[in-house]
Design a protein around this motif. Structure first.
Motif, PDB file in Angstrom:
ATOM      1  N   THR A  79       0.402  -0.881   0.335  1.00 22.97           N
ATOM      2  CA  THR A  79      -0.069   0.641   0.080  1.00 22.97           C
ATOM      3  C   THR A  79       0.779   1.367  -0.030  1.00 22.97           C
ATOM      4  O   THR A  79       0.083   2.810  -0.697  1.00 22.97           O
ATOM      5  N   ARG A 261      -7.007  -4.463   1.006  1.00 21.51           N
ATOM      6  CA  ARG A 261      -6.681  -5.814   1.255  1.00 21.51           C
ATOM      7  C   ARG A 261      -7.036  -6.603  -0.017  1.00 21.51           C
ATOM      8  O   ARG A 261      -7.404  -6.430  -0.500  1.00 21.51           O
ATOM      9  N   SER A 274      -9.285  -8.741  -4.259  1.00 23.20           N
ATOM     10  CA  SER A 274      -9.135  -7.083  -3.690  1.00 23.20           C
ATOM     11  C   SER A 274      -9.833  -6.607  -3.098  1.00 23.20           C
ATOM     12  O   SER A 274     -11.562  -7.176  -3.685  1.00 23.20           O
TER      13      SER A 274
END
Length: 545
Positions: A79, A261, A274
């Motif tokens: 991320t 996530r 995701s």
């Protein structure tokens, strides 16, 4: 003391390796598959046979080996970078990119679009079937990329996206579409509160100008998050609308969405799925406002066909693994394949596999001709839902039976069977679960008379080929009207009749066994319960050289 398997020259050697099958890789998945070769020729894709042979060799060797690496090292989400900047990158094993590059180059995601000629959809379906046997996870972005072109090519302002999605080029760089010769596309349809009920979606699309919107909300399943663009459903002022959201904006900036996530999935490990949040992400409208579901329907026929192909491919690879093992492994004095009960199991698997393959290829022809033949379009409409339901329901039990043929070795990753077993349930869930498919079949037959006419025409075409089939068809025609509670039973009977019809019209040597076992009831609830007086050895010889 010396004995079998021991050597006095190596004092602590415990055994030598005996009675083990040779490695599976190195097979030609096209020429080894008689049913597939015949089906592609019969359904109009024969002109592409040389190219399918090339890909069959790749899929049975190089791509087969790459699939193990792509699944062993799963995708990872980053991320932020080391300095704390938001980057939202998914990292894949290099094998994933090799698989994607080879597939795109050979037309798995675009042959039917960049070479539009009769039979191209059939050939593309065969390519997908071959690729899925080697590695199923990459089939997800390849399928979505292929299907999205069906929607995008009718939108003049998105012509570049359609052309580059169809192009036989793979470019994994995270750069704007303008800087690429080929792209991939993903999808974001479902949300936490709605699932398959996409009309319950709450993601909001705020108009910027005539074609651009700003998205705010979330998606619970956001497939292939490193794709260059994504088709999403959101609530615009005019209702639920389809939009194309780019990953990168034209100026190179990241679009305003965040990967929250990656899903920790049962299988499909090479591919990333995701959860995502939209924070004012820009997107272009696809189709009219309020017509989002109707717009997406243009993709559904393609994605459901690929679910059928995936299930058939998983069955085919599981069968090939089981037969390969049984022919080389000896037990109780002879090869496993020569034991009568094992012969019955393997022949039943071969029968189920061929019936799945020929049905998928027949529906691929309907898709191929849908634009020019209303009857074929109607058959594709109902056949993709019907086939997706039935073949995807059959795959998990089929793969488990193949595992059992290998014994403990079938439970170990080196055999590939555990990966196939994890993968097998996915296609029955993706693009709508079994109940959704069955209800859609009933809806189509009740509301669209042309679908019932096309289905009856397809089934009647084989009525003169076999009296037993004709009698089963008559029972189907005499059955009561549509009942939602009996939708699965109706779809099962209809799918079995369709498979029998295709086998009969193909003059397949498997047709008699299929009719006796699947239509006349000479079969138990488990695989391996074929009736006596069938030429099981000939069935196995046909299944895999």
């Amino acid at each position: 003391m010396n004995g079998p398997g021991f050597s006095s020259n190596v004092p602590y050697e415990t055994h030598v390796v005996l009675n083990q099958p040779p490695p599976f890789a190195g097979r030609q998945l096209w020429t080894d598959d008689v049913a597939l070769v015949e089906a592609v020729q019969r359904e109009g894709g024969g002109a592409f046979a040389p190219r399918l042979a090339v890909y069959g060799a790749l899929a049975g060797d190089e791509l087969y080996r790459l699939g193990f690496d792509a699944n062993r090292d799963r995708p990872r989400l980053r991320t932020h970078d080391a300095q704390g900047h938001r980057i939202d990158l998914v990292e894949f094993h290099p094998a994933y990119h090799q698989l994607m590059g080879t597939a795109k180059q050979h037309g798995v995601a675009g042959l039917s679009w960049h070479e539009p000629q009769p039979g191209a959809h059939v050939a593309r379906a065969a390519l997908s079937y071959l690729h899925h046997q080697a590695e199923a996870g990459t089939s997800c972005p390849l399928t979505m990329t292929h299907a999205a072109v069906a929607v995008l090519h009718s939108q003049p302002h998105l012509a570049e996206w359609a052309r580059k999605a169809a192009a036989p080029v793979y470019d994994s760089r995270d750069v704007p579409v303008a800087d690429k010769a080929g792209i991939t596309l993903g999808m974001g349809m479902t949300e936490k509160q709605g699932g398959s009920d996409v009309r319950a979606n709450s993601t909001h699309a705020e108009p910027i100008d005539g074609e651009r919107y700003r998205l705010s909300g979330h998606k619970w399943f956001f497939s292939a998050p490193m794709s260059d663009g994504f088709l999403v459903l959101a609530q615009a002022p005019g209702g639920l609308t389809c939009l194309l959201m780019p990953r990168r904006l034209a100026d190179g900036d990241r679009n305003a969405f965040r990967l929250m996530r990656l899903k920790d999935k049962l299988g499909d490990w090479a591919n990333a799925s995701s959860e995502v949040e939209f924070c004012g992400a820009q997107a272009w409208r696809v189709g009219e406002e309020g017509r989002g579901v109707a717009t997406i329907i243009g993709m559904v026929m393609m994605t459901r066909l690929d679910c059928m192909l995936g299930a058939a491919a998983e069955m085919r690879m599981a069968l090939a693994q089981a037969l390969h093992h049984a022919r080389h492994r000896r037990a109780f004095g002879k090869p496993l394949v020569d034991h009568a009960l094992m012969t019955n199991v393997l022949a039943d698997l071969a029968l189920e596999s061929e019936a799945a393959t020929v049905l998928a290829m027949r529906i691929a022809r309907a898709v191929d001709r849908a634009a020019i033949d209303p009857a074929e379009a109607a058959l594709a409409r109902v056949g993709t839902a019907l086939g997706k339901y039935w073949l995807c329901k059959r795959a998990p039990a089929f793969v488990n039976e193949a595992q059992e043929c290998l014994g403990g070795a079938g439970y170990v990753e080196e055999s590939m069977l555990p990966r196939l077993y994890r993968q097998a349930p996915l296609n029955s869930i993706w693009e709508g679960s079994g109940n959704i498919q069955c209800l859609d079949v009933l809806r189509a037959l009740a509301r669209e008379p042309e679908t019932m006419a096309a289905l009856q025409q397809e089934l009647q075409a084989a009525a003169d080929a076999d009296l037993r089939y004709s009698q089963a068809l008559q029972r189907w025609e005499d059955s009561p009207g549509f009942d939602e509670g009996q939708a699965r039973a109706f779809c099962e009977r209809t799918a079995l009749l369709l498979q029998a019809a295709v086998l009969l019209r193909a003059e397949s040597p498997m047709a008699d066994a299929f009719i006796r076992s699947r239509l006349q009831g000479e079969h138990g609830l488990a695989l391996g319960t074929l009736p006596p007086a069938l030429e099981l050895g000939e069935m196995l010889a046909r299944a895999l050289p």
